[in-house]
Write a protein that holds these residues in place. Sequence first.
Motif, PDB file in Angstrom:
ATOM      1  N   GLY A 135       0.797  -1.224   0.000  1.00  0.00           N
ATOM      2  CA  GLY A 135       0.000   0.000   0.000  1.00  0.00           C
ATOM      3  C   GLY A 135       0.827   1.271   0.000  1.00  0.00           C
ATOM      4  N   ILE A 136       2.146   1.149  -0.234  1.00  0.00           N
ATOM      5  CA  ILE A 136       3.015   2.327  -0.209  1.00  0.00           C
ATOM      6  C   ILE A 136       3.740   2.451  -1.548  1.00  0.00           C
ATOM      7  CG2 ILE A 136       5.029   3.399   0.916  1.00  0.00           C
ATOM      8  CD1 ILE A 136       2.654   3.305   2.790  1.00  0.00           C
ATOM      9  N   LEU A 137       3.863   3.705  -2.023  1.00  0.00           N
ATOM     10  CA  LEU A 137       4.563   3.987  -3.272  1.00  0.00           C
ATOM     11  C   LEU A 137       6.033   4.244  -2.947  1.00  0.00           C
ATOM     12  CD1 LEU A 137       3.486   4.237  -6.155  1.00  0.00           C
ATOM     13  CD2 LEU A 137       3.237   6.683  -5.778  1.00  0.00           C
ATOM     14  N   THR A 138       6.937   3.475  -3.542  1.00  0.00           N
ATOM     15  CA  THR A 138       8.357   3.567  -3.179  1.00  0.00           C
ATOM     16  C   THR A 138       9.221   3.600  -4.434  1.00  0.00           C
ATOM     17  OG1 THR A 138       7.728   1.908  -1.549  1.00  0.00           O
ATOM     18  CG2 THR A 138      10.019   2.627  -1.535  1.00  0.00           C
ATOM     19  N   LEU A 139      10.353   4.292  -4.350  1.00  0.00           N
ATOM     20  CA  LEU A 139      11.336   4.253  -5.425  1.00  0.00           C
ATOM     21  C   LEU A 139      12.472   3.341  -4.980  1.00  0.00           C
ATOM     22  CD1 LEU A 139      12.010   5.538  -8.191  1.00  0.00           C
ATOM     23  CD2 LEU A 139      13.313   7.263  -6.935  1.00  0.00           C
ATOM     24  N   LYS A 181      -3.513  16.295 -14.252  1.00  0.00           N
ATOM     25  CA  LYS A 181      -2.274  16.489 -15.022  1.00  0.00           C
ATOM     26  C   LYS A 181      -2.230  15.508 -16.185  1.00  0.00           C
ATOM     27  CE  LYS A 181       0.049  19.549 -12.443  1.00  0.00           C
ATOM     28  NZ  LYS A 181      -1.106  20.232 -11.859  1.00  0.00           N
ATOM     29  N   LYS A 182      -1.210  15.685 -17.014  1.00  0.00           N
ATOM     30  CA  LYS A 182      -1.053  14.766 -18.144  1.00  0.00           C
ATOM     31  C   LYS A 182      -0.415  13.456 -17.698  1.00  0.00           C
ATOM     32  CE  LYS A 182      -1.054  17.633 -22.206  1.00  0.00           C
ATOM     33  NZ  LYS A 182      -0.355  18.822 -22.661  1.00  0.00           N
ATOM     34  N   GLU A 183      -0.613  12.435 -18.554  1.00  0.00           N
ATOM     35  CA  GLU A 183       0.039  11.158 -18.303  1.00  0.00           C
ATOM     36  C   GLU A 183       1.557  11.345 -18.430  1.00  0.00           C
ATOM     37  OE1 GLU A 183      -1.247   8.163 -21.040  1.00  0.00           O
ATOM     38  OE2 GLU A 183       0.078   6.656 -20.181  1.00  0.00           O
ATOM     39  N   MET A 184       2.336  10.669 -17.574  1.00  0.00           N
ATOM     40  CA  MET A 184       3.793  10.822 -17.653  1.00  0.00           C
ATOM     41  C   MET A 184       4.481   9.498 -17.340  1.00  0.00           C
ATOM     42  SD  MET A 184       4.276  13.078 -14.186  1.00  0.00           S
ATOM     43  CE  MET A 184       3.043  14.298 -14.630  1.00  0.00           C
ATOM     44  N   SER A 185       5.783   9.445 -17.673  1.00  0.00           N
ATOM     45  CA  SER A 185       6.546   8.228 -17.378  1.00  0.00           C
ATOM     46  C   SER A 185       6.834   8.184 -15.877  1.00  0.00           C
ATOM     47  CB  SER A 185       7.859   8.249 -18.154  1.00  0.00           C
ATOM     48  OG  SER A 185       8.670   9.288 -17.643  1.00  0.00           O
ATOM     49  N   ALA A 186       7.203   7.003 -15.388  1.00  0.00           N
ATOM     50  CA  ALA A 186       7.521   6.854 -13.965  1.00  0.00           C
ATOM     51  C   ALA A 186       8.684   7.779 -13.590  1.00  0.00           C
ATOM     52  CB  ALA A 186       7.866   5.396 -13.665  1.00  0.00           C
ATOM     53  N   ALA A 187       9.669   7.896 -14.512  1.00  0.00           N
ATOM     54  CA  ALA A 187      10.843   8.733 -14.226  1.00  0.00           C
ATOM     55  C   ALA A 187      10.429  10.195 -14.048  1.00  0.00           C
ATOM     56  CB  ALA A 187      11.862   8.591 -15.352  1.00  0.00           C
ATOM     57  N   ALA A 188       9.583  10.684 -14.953  1.00  0.00           N
ATOM     58  CA  ALA A 188       9.141  12.074 -14.859  1.00  0.00           C
ATOM     59  C   ALA A 188       8.347  12.289 -13.578  1.00  0.00           C
ATOM     60  CB  ALA A 188       8.286  12.431 -16.082  1.00  0.00           C
ATOM     61  N   ALA A 208       8.326  13.882  -6.067  1.00  0.00           N
ATOM     62  CA  ALA A 208       9.173  13.180  -5.106  1.00  0.00           C
ATOM     63  C   ALA A 208       8.572  13.189  -3.703  1.00  0.00           C
ATOM     64  CB  ALA A 208      10.568  13.805  -5.095  1.00  0.00           C
ATOM     65  N   HIS A 209       7.790  14.259  -3.404  1.00  0.00           N
ATOM     66  CA  HIS A 209       7.224  14.362  -2.056  1.00  0.00           C
ATOM     67  C   HIS A 209       6.185  13.285  -1.765  1.00  0.00           C
ATOM     68  CE1 HIS A 209       4.600  16.551  -4.791  1.00  0.00           C
ATOM     69  NE2 HIS A 209       3.629  16.388  -3.919  1.00  0.00           N
ATOM     70  N   LEU A 210       5.694  12.613  -2.818  1.00  0.00           N
ATOM     71  CA  LEU A 210       4.702  11.559  -2.576  1.00  0.00           C
ATOM     72  C   LEU A 210       5.353  10.194  -2.355  1.00  0.00           C
ATOM     73  CD1 LEU A 210       1.929  12.412  -5.207  1.00  0.00           C
ATOM     74  CD2 LEU A 210       2.056  13.101  -2.810  1.00  0.00           C
ATOM     75  N   LEU A 211       6.652  10.131  -2.577  1.00  0.00           N
ATOM     76  CA  LEU A 211       7.328   8.837  -2.512  1.00  0.00           C
ATOM     77  C   LEU A 211       7.864   8.551  -1.131  1.00  0.00           C
ATOM     78  CD1 LEU A 211       9.349   9.040  -5.834  1.00  0.00           C
ATOM     79  CD2 LEU A 211       7.152   7.924  -5.427  1.00  0.00           C
ATOM     80  N   ASN A 212       7.864   7.267  -0.795  1.00  0.00           N
ATOM     81  CA  ASN A 212       8.425   6.809   0.454  1.00  0.00           C
ATOM     82  C   ASN A 212       9.882   6.442   0.182  1.00  0.00           C
ATOM     83  OD1 ASN A 212       8.330   5.976   3.148  1.00  0.00           O
ATOM     84  ND2 ASN A 212       8.203   3.837   2.449  1.00  0.00           N
TER      85      ASN A 212
END
Lengths: 310, 193
Positions: A264-268, A292-299, A305-309
């Motif tokens: 349940g967590i989004l992680t890089l 927003k528009k669709e984007m690649s995972a990298a973008a 970045a603030h949404l990532l764990n």
Amino acid sequence: MNKKLPTVLFFGNEQIATGISSSAITIKSLIDANYSVQANVVHNATNNRRNKKITDNITVAEQNNVPVIVNPSNQDLLLFIQQNNFDIGVLVAYGKIIPQNVIDMFKFGIINIHPSLLPLHRGPTPIESVILQNSKTTGVSVMSLSAKMDAGPIIAQKELPLNGSESKKQIAESLLSLGSQLLLSAIPKLIDGTLLPTKQIERLASYDNKISKQDGIINPQKTADGLEKEVRAYLGWPGSRLEVHGTWLTVTKASTSKIPAIKGILTLIDGQLLYGCNGGSLKIEQIKPSGKKEMSAAAFCNGYAHLLNK
Amino acid sequence: MSKTPKDTIITLPNPHLRQRSQKVGVITQQTHNYINQMVAATLDWEASRNHELGIALAAIQIDLKLRIIIIREDFEDKNNKNFTILINPVITKYEGDIVEDYEGCLSIKDIYGKVPRYNKVRVKATDINGEETRLSADGFIARVLQHEVDHTNGKLFIDHIKDSPKAFYHLDNDGQLTPLNYEQEIANSTILW
């Protein structure tokens, strides 16, 4: 010697949940094949989105001087058909039940394209269902419309093999173009009597349930494999969505990963955008933040970045 | 307005339509020219019609009293402009059931008839290279062959149904067929008979 072209009344509405101009493809191919399309019956002239765009099948009709009839009552429709005496009706993604007394007004009935190998997958979600069930093959059926949903006799069918990576949109487009070709080759044979529809075998019939908006919410208790199928099946509508810190994100392309991530967590991890789920993680490849528009995972990792764990 | 290829098509009451055509002896450059004129006339006629396909023509219809017929390769596809050419065609055998279906004629404007025809025929003819060819056909193409071979013998589709009050239809502007009043519009017509 000359021959009269069959006269056709077209019924079609746009934007079945796939977001594909399904009926526009068919009305266009009927007109291109020189059928005398007399009118286009729709029950909604614009899409249901906020921009209220005129739907594609109406644009096609107008470009070819085919009159459009918007949302007629059954009584008006009956009267119109009585006055005009059409050879055949063609209905694609109309989204409304046509009463039997209207169907009976056409010399050769109303024919319909359904994107499954009937009697399998009757109902509104045949394409979603073959993705979710990981079917190796599906297909398209051209049938004669009956008042009971998707139960009319079959005129023609064609299979489409699946490799398990297609999205709903890709399958829908392939099936509709196959279906349009089948329909065009079937009409003359139906009219000259060389093709007789065959009844569906009722005991083999299967029905699919409607998909709700709620079904699109990504449940981390499911396996990555199941979620990846949902991403493909729900693309367009309702969309596979998850909420992170109040921001809704729609996953538009994903694969499965063995790398464990917290459920349940989004992680890089190792440059991969992962969402932890049952027995592994969903590797997100394309994503669309709300508004927003669709984007690649990298973008996405750069901008959100603030949404990532970490 | 200048004359276009479709204007070479003769229509009733031109009496030539009820005369027998002559056999083609040798296929010459002139024969090829005639065939090209027949194709051009059919396609030009079709371009002027909203709800119809021109699917075949006999030479007599452009006032050439020759036993030549041309038949469209594909009856459904307006974009396929290829024709099969049959010279001195003869029906050698009628088979199958007699079926009724609608047919029209470039030489009889806006009238359609429900004409009984054999469902299957065999035809002997000479092809464009002068070789003898035999073909058997069923369904709508069998109907077309009977209609065109009739032309080479001075016979029209209306002659098959002249005593059938319910077999005549009018092609309306919107592409639909409505029954014609036999007593008033057909039986005593000075154009048709």
